[in-house]
Design a protein around this motif. Sequence first.
Motif, mmCIF file in Angstrom:
data_model
loop_
_atom_site.group_PDB
_atom_site.id
_atom_site.type_symbol
_atom_site.label_atom_id
_atom_site.label_comp_id
_atom_site.label_asym_id
_atom_site.label_seq_id
_atom_site.Cartn_x
_atom_site.Cartn_y
_atom_site.Cartn_z
ATOM 1 N N ARG A 28 0.819 -1.217 0.000
ATOM 2 C CA ARG A 28 0.000 0.000 0.000
ATOM 3 C C ARG A 28 0.856 1.271 0.000
ATOM 4 N NH1 ARG A 28 -2.492 0.454 6.091
ATOM 5 N NH2 ARG A 28 -0.958 -0.812 7.193
ATOM 6 N N SER A 29 2.030 1.169 -0.574
ATOM 7 C CA SER A 29 2.909 2.337 -0.649
ATOM 8 C C SER A 29 3.625 2.353 -1.992
ATOM 9 C CB SER A 29 3.921 2.323 0.502
ATOM 10 O OG SER A 29 4.757 1.182 0.440
ATOM 11 N N THR A 30 4.395 3.391 -2.219
ATOM 12 C CA THR A 30 5.174 3.527 -3.437
ATOM 13 C C THR A 30 6.605 3.087 -3.164
ATOM 14 O OG1 THR A 30 3.814 5.399 -4.139
ATOM 15 C CG2 THR A 30 5.948 5.119 -5.230
ATOM 16 N N LYS A 57 4.505 6.120 1.684
ATOM 17 C CA LYS A 57 3.044 6.040 1.694
ATOM 18 C C LYS A 57 2.521 7.473 1.753
ATOM 19 C CE LYS A 57 -1.025 4.385 4.148
ATOM 20 N NZ LYS A 57 -1.677 5.723 4.017
ATOM 21 N N TYR A 58 1.939 7.878 0.650
ATOM 22 C CA TYR A 58 1.380 9.214 0.590
ATOM 23 C C TYR A 58 0.034 9.234 1.301
ATOM 24 C CZ TYR A 58 5.064 10.052 -2.803
ATOM 25 O OH TYR A 58 6.292 10.172 -3.409
ATOM 26 N N GLN A 76 -3.030 6.900 0.414
ATOM 27 C CA GLN A 76 -2.643 5.815 -0.487
ATOM 28 C C GLN A 76 -2.992 4.466 0.118
ATOM 29 O OE1 GLN A 76 1.430 5.923 -1.836
ATOM 30 N NE2 GLN A 76 1.280 3.989 -2.920
ATOM 31 N N GLU A 136 -0.388 -0.509 -4.053
ATOM 32 C CA GLU A 136 1.038 -0.574 -4.360
ATOM 33 C C GLU A 136 1.369 0.125 -5.670
ATOM 34 O OE1 GLU A 136 4.396 -4.032 -5.308
ATOM 35 O OE2 GLU A 136 2.325 -4.537 -4.819
ATOM 36 N N TYR A 187 2.296 10.198 -7.407
ATOM 37 C CA TYR A 187 2.963 9.063 -6.785
ATOM 38 C C TYR A 187 4.405 8.878 -7.238
ATOM 39 C CZ TYR A 187 -1.444 7.705 -4.694
ATOM 40 O OH TYR A 187 -2.596 7.680 -3.938
#
Length: 503
Positions: free
Chosen positions: A58-60, A355-356, A359, A362, A388
């Motif tokens: 669940r993040s960049t 993680k914005y 967000q 992935e 992102y």
Amino acid sequence: MDITMYCTVRFSANSMSRRDETRPNVLLIVMDSVRARNTSLHGYERETTPELERFAERSTVYTQARAPSNKSIPSHASIFTGLNAVEHQLFDSTRRLRAGNTVWEELSDQYGYETCVISGNEFLIEVPIGLNTAFQSTRMERDVRLPFPEALDPLEFFATGSESRYGEFLASAVETGRPIRSLWNGLILTCDFIDVPLPKRLKPSEVDCRGYTRLCLDWISSRDAPWAACINYMDAHLPYLPIEGHNAWGGDRVVDLMNEIDSFWEFHSGDRPIDELEALEDLYDGCIHQVDSSVGHLLARLESMGELEDTLVVITSDHGEGFGERDPVRGTRAVGHGVSGGLHEMLFHVPLLVKYPGQDAERTTDRVVSLTHFPSVVDAVLDGNWDYEAFVTDGPVLASMGPLAPREEDTVRGLIDDVTPFEYGGRVVYEDSGRGVVKHVRWNSKETKILCRSAREREPLPDDDAERVDAVFEDYSDRDVLADEGVEISDSTRQQLEKLGYV
């Protein structure tokens, strides 16, 4: 890990649901000394970072992130200021950053954030080089290694009491059912604080930084305004001594070896064989697993507190470590970090997960990015104008190595006959290409070029652009952000720095 398409996400005031209703919290997690090569997030065969892999869903994930330098001070200074190391020039602890140059001060002065740094790193907490004063408050968990963590913890016992509670401590030690172990914990703590030397065989052989998480959560839970925090975990920093439950790859023999080493410069002098350094990587992997666990616990607690959704979370490292890899430009081995580690890719390629706010899916980018862009990302998120790929910038990425620090010289010259490989700084330029990231390296009068396909795959390239590093760096100069006066450190601080291998 799937590579997805990117879209621009803009936050309006209505989408920031808590606190002042407009701005997210900011959390920078620095896993000190963790290199990308040894994380399972980057394909390492050992499962060292299961928590990071879960968070990546669940993040960049930026697969080609680079640290601004190969040492804690210049890297943190770049992350905090947004300046390349060649611009701020804070390469060691003899100079000080002037006030007003960091993103933390901008957050508190312009946006009303409450700010804090939590660490056991003396350079961030106590050494007066201007990094600690960027925050409104600091929290330090001393590197006290209790031999029996399951027994009574004197740190916690005395945290809320006065100096006259020693009798109560003795009584509580008996009540725990582990009186001898509890008293031994008290002895270790006392000797650490009053600097009583103990034989190495009597000292515990583990580093446990879980207290950082507790300090961070305690501070966050008492905030009424938007907060911005930096937590620096030192688990994977020298010495490599993971606690029980995380030391899955290094046995007692390697632990004993780690405890016997007085200085990592002994590997450069030839007093210790390089295969001993290579063996320590087994312990290092356990340390990464340990810090990964702490990060996972911190994130889980923040989510249960309702803090994670509206927080900009950046997880990275300030530099990597060398375990005997050959430096292609200096011709020396990469040992630890800083000038001892040199310019090897192991020192610069670091994990980066972001993680914005809001967000929940992935995303991955293989573009080369610099941690120096952190303040710009914070500004973009606060302005509600980001996407992102916010860490991606146009143009090359820069990294720098300073020369041998003045406070290291006596140690190094006492161990090594020829200090020439360590007297010069170095410069690195990274650029994207169709096949991966191209790394241009310049040290002294030598320059080389390397193709970095991933954290594990590299190959030399023909040196057909020998002036590339100089051409890029000529556009960057000293920004005059350091104070004129020098920096003095106390004897107690020097002793703590010695424990970390800095002086």
